[in-house]
Design a protein around this motif. Sequence first.
Motif: not given
Length: 124
Positions: A54, A56, A62, A51, A60, A72
């Motif tokens: 993402n 944040h 998932a 991701e 990342a 994650y």
Amino acid sequence: MREPTVRGANSQSWIVMRVAGVSYRQEALREVLAAEPTFVGLGLPARLVLEPSNPHDPNACAVFVGERQFGYVPRGWQGQPMAIMEAARGMRDVLAIGKGFLDDASGESRISVELRISRERRAT
């Protein structure tokens, strides 16, 4: 945070880590467990989805079983970037194994998920 570790399992070695964020997905985990009792113990094939957008964490990754996201790969996965990238591309076997436990704070039964990524690439 617990760093990924490598453990032997029969003749194949695995990178083993706990999936992050499963506390937000307990209902989905229980549904999978009801449909697939082997999820706890033997595990189910999983797939990893990068991701990069993402907000944040651009690194990342998932964890999915079928169409359900379980959580994650923990942020500590950077210690095994090649294995994670290859697993996300379908070049390595990935298993998600449910682990049951009793939450001391709430007294509820909860499910955690252990992720296993093969140390070996799939034969082509």
